[in-house]
Design an enzyme around this catalytic site. Structure first.
Site, PDB file in Angstrom:
ATOM      1  N   ASP A 166      26.777 -61.385 -16.500  1.00 56.23           N
ATOM      2  CA  ASP A 166      25.790 -62.017 -15.619  1.00 56.23           C
ATOM      3  C   ASP A 166      24.792 -60.956 -15.163  1.00 56.23           C
ATOM      4  O   ASP A 166      25.087 -60.160 -14.281  1.00 56.23           O
ATOM      5  CB  ASP A 166      26.461 -62.652 -14.408  1.00 56.23           C
ATOM      6  CG  ASP A 166      25.508 -63.542 -13.616  1.00 56.23           C
ATOM      7  OD1 ASP A 166      24.283 -63.316 -13.695  1.00 56.23           O
ATOM      8  OD2 ASP A 166      25.980 -64.449 -12.913  1.00 56.23           O
ATOM      9  N   ARG A 230      26.434 -77.695 -18.402  1.00 61.59           N
ATOM     10  CA  ARG A 230      25.478 -78.721 -18.835  1.00 61.59           C
ATOM     11  C   ARG A 230      25.544 -78.843 -20.355  1.00 61.59           C
ATOM     12  O   ARG A 230      25.678 -77.847 -21.065  1.00 61.59           O
ATOM     13  CB  ARG A 230      24.047 -78.370 -18.399  1.00 61.59           C
ATOM     14  CG  ARG A 230      23.731 -78.631 -16.934  1.00 61.59           C
ATOM     15  CD  ARG A 230      23.694 -80.120 -16.628  1.00 61.59           C
ATOM     16  NE  ARG A 230      23.397 -80.415 -15.235  1.00 61.59           N
ATOM     17  CZ  ARG A 230      24.281 -80.551 -14.260  1.00 61.59           C
ATOM     18  NH1 ARG A 230      25.564 -80.384 -14.530  1.00 61.59           N
ATOM     19  NH2 ARG A 230      23.914 -80.859 -13.030  1.00 61.59           N
ATOM     20  N   GLU A 259      26.674 -87.683 -29.973  1.00 62.07           N
ATOM     21  CA  GLU A 259      27.009 -86.957 -31.202  1.00 62.07           C
ATOM     22  C   GLU A 259      28.309 -86.168 -31.088  1.00 62.07           C
ATOM     23  O   GLU A 259      28.910 -85.803 -32.096  1.00 62.07           O
ATOM     24  CB  GLU A 259      25.853 -86.034 -31.609  1.00 62.07           C
ATOM     25  CG  GLU A 259      25.500 -84.966 -30.595  1.00 62.07           C
ATOM     26  CD  GLU A 259      24.386 -85.386 -29.652  1.00 62.07           C
ATOM     27  OE1 GLU A 259      24.292 -86.602 -29.361  1.00 62.07           O
ATOM     28  OE2 GLU A 259      23.616 -84.519 -29.222  1.00 62.07           O
ATOM     29  N   HIS A 271      32.728 -85.890 -17.417  1.00 60.84           N
ATOM     30  CA  HIS A 271      32.101 -85.284 -16.235  1.00 60.84           C
ATOM     31  C   HIS A 271      32.982 -85.386 -14.989  1.00 60.84           C
ATOM     32  O   HIS A 271      32.585 -85.926 -13.956  1.00 60.84           O
ATOM     33  CB  HIS A 271      30.733 -85.922 -15.965  1.00 60.84           C
ATOM     34  CG  HIS A 271      29.860 -85.094 -15.062  1.00 60.84           C
ATOM     35  ND1 HIS A 271      28.653 -85.534 -14.580  1.00 60.84           N
ATOM     36  CD2 HIS A 271      30.034 -83.838 -14.537  1.00 60.84           C
ATOM     37  CE1 HIS A 271      28.107 -84.599 -13.806  1.00 60.84           C
ATOM     38  NE2 HIS A 271      28.938 -83.564 -13.780  1.00 60.84           N
TER      39      HIS A 271
END
Length: 385
Positions: A166, A230, A259, A271
């Site tokens: 990071d 995401r 897909e 989710h």
């Protein structure tokens, strides 16, 4: 009295933070603030009364950020409020990507009706679902924010060797990160060294498709990849190809797309990362407090489009100004204030990209002075509190 519009069903514990000064509901008109979870606001026309939107969650892809900035609407999110919930599901993802638990359970169901033979059939068939342990394996974490740090610490406790990458690691998150984590200076080190890779970065122009054929080619054969951030962070076509070739052994994703459904090697979770009552309560409570602080005091914490800025009250009146980050703006604002006999008792200014925010605590101020400030080119919004 203030009005708060809700765009989704929001936790009652979170909404209880608002006191009797607030009217709250999904039918509220001309609101001062709004709380949203997943509702898409891109086609919503915001009234002039709206001062702030708080997203009860981390991602803000459902909010038109740039349009809000242009209208002087502060957008908040709630980083860290759902971090523990996501962390726990990531750990589950590590386990189910390795031990083939889900297909094993489905296979076991097919043994129904075999009577006394079930035990023998289980022992005979279980070898098809064998998988490696996590102990001693290398986990690469891309993004060491609130969630990434918790995942790193939990994985370390499970005996994994943790690599973290990071370039924007904050001091606070660094303090909380296990000292056993290896600080990867180049993302290539994650790709080359790790048996498991989990992605915890926001989706934007620089991170879209960060996991693609090029990055996957640098990874170990049989790598297991997890995505609880995401869907757009992973190139679906490239991932399917990598799964078919065996380069990637398993892909766990909490953001299923058409897909990716029913593809061998893909574990698609609907989710569920933040789908816990505790997480929803935490996010709503944080969102409510952010709105209260901004509406009542002009303080900004956890904004995604304006700088974080807070100042103790020291004057009778507070002036809060959202404006473009351009030269000489402060001089023009303070000149108008002083020319009209208003004493500035305290002042704070911060910028974020092309936008800036100025807070003035003054002895008193009237609407005519406010109107003169609003007339300055580059001023977006002036509030008198």
């Amino acid at each position: 009295m203030f009005k708060i519009k809700t765009y989704n069903k929001i936790s009652k514990i979170g909404l209880s933070v608002f006191d009797e000064k607030y009217t709250i509901g999904d039918e509220v008109e001309n609101p001062d603030g709004a709380i949203v979870r997943s509702a898409a606001l891109h086609d919503v026309e915001f009234p002039n009364s709206l001062k702030a939107i708080a997203r009860a969650g981390a991602g803000t892809n459902n909010i038109p950020i740039e349009r809000c900035s242009e209208q002087g609407i502060v957008v908040f999110n709630t980083p860290g409020a759902n971090a523990n919930a996501v962390k726990e599901l990531v750990i589950a993802g590590l386990l189910i990507s390795s031990r083939k638990v889900i297909p094993a359970i489905e296979w076991a169901k097919t043994l129904k009706g075999q009577g006394d033979e079930v035990g023998k059939l289980v022992e005979k068939g279980k070898s098809a679902f064998a998988g490696p342990e996590l102990l001693g394996k290398k986990l690469g974490i891309i993004g060491l924010g609130a969630i990434g740090v918790l995942v790193a610490n939990a994985a370390n406790s499970l005996g994994m060797k943790v690599y973290g990458y990071d370039p924007y690691l904050s001091v606070n998150h660094a303090w909380n990160l296990t000292k056993n984590a290896v600080h990867a200076l180049d993302i290539k080190e994650i790709y080359e060294q790790c048996d498991y890779i989990t992605v915890h970065v926001p989706l934007n122009d620089t991170t879209k498709g960060i996991i693609n054929s090029k990055s996957i080619s640098k990874m170990k054969d049989g790598v297991r990849i997890l995505n609880f951030a995401r869907a757009g962070l992973v190139n679906s076509e490239d991932m399917i190809s990598a799964l078919e070739s065996g380069k990637v052994a398993s892909y766990v994703v909490d953001f299923p797309t058409d897909e990716m459904l029913d593809v061998d090697g893909v574990i698609a979770i609907p989710h569920l990362g933040a789908s816990t009552p505790e997480s929803e309560d935490n996010c709503a409570e944080m969102a409510a407090n952010e709105l209260i602080q901004y509406i009542e005091n002009g303080n900004i914490t956890n904004s995604v489009n304006l700088p974080d800025i807070s100042m103790p009250r020291s004057g009778k009146t507070r002036v809060c100004i959202i404006h473009k980050n351009i030269p000489n703006m402060l001089n023009m604002i303070t000149s108008i204030v002083s020319e009209n006999g208003v004493n500035i008792e305290n002042m704070l200014n911060k910028s974020r990209g092309e936008y800036a925010y100025t807070m003035l605590d003054v002895s008193d101020i009237n609407n005519s002075v406010s109107d003169k400030i609003e007339a300055i080119e580059g001023i977006i919004r002036v509030r008198i509190i």
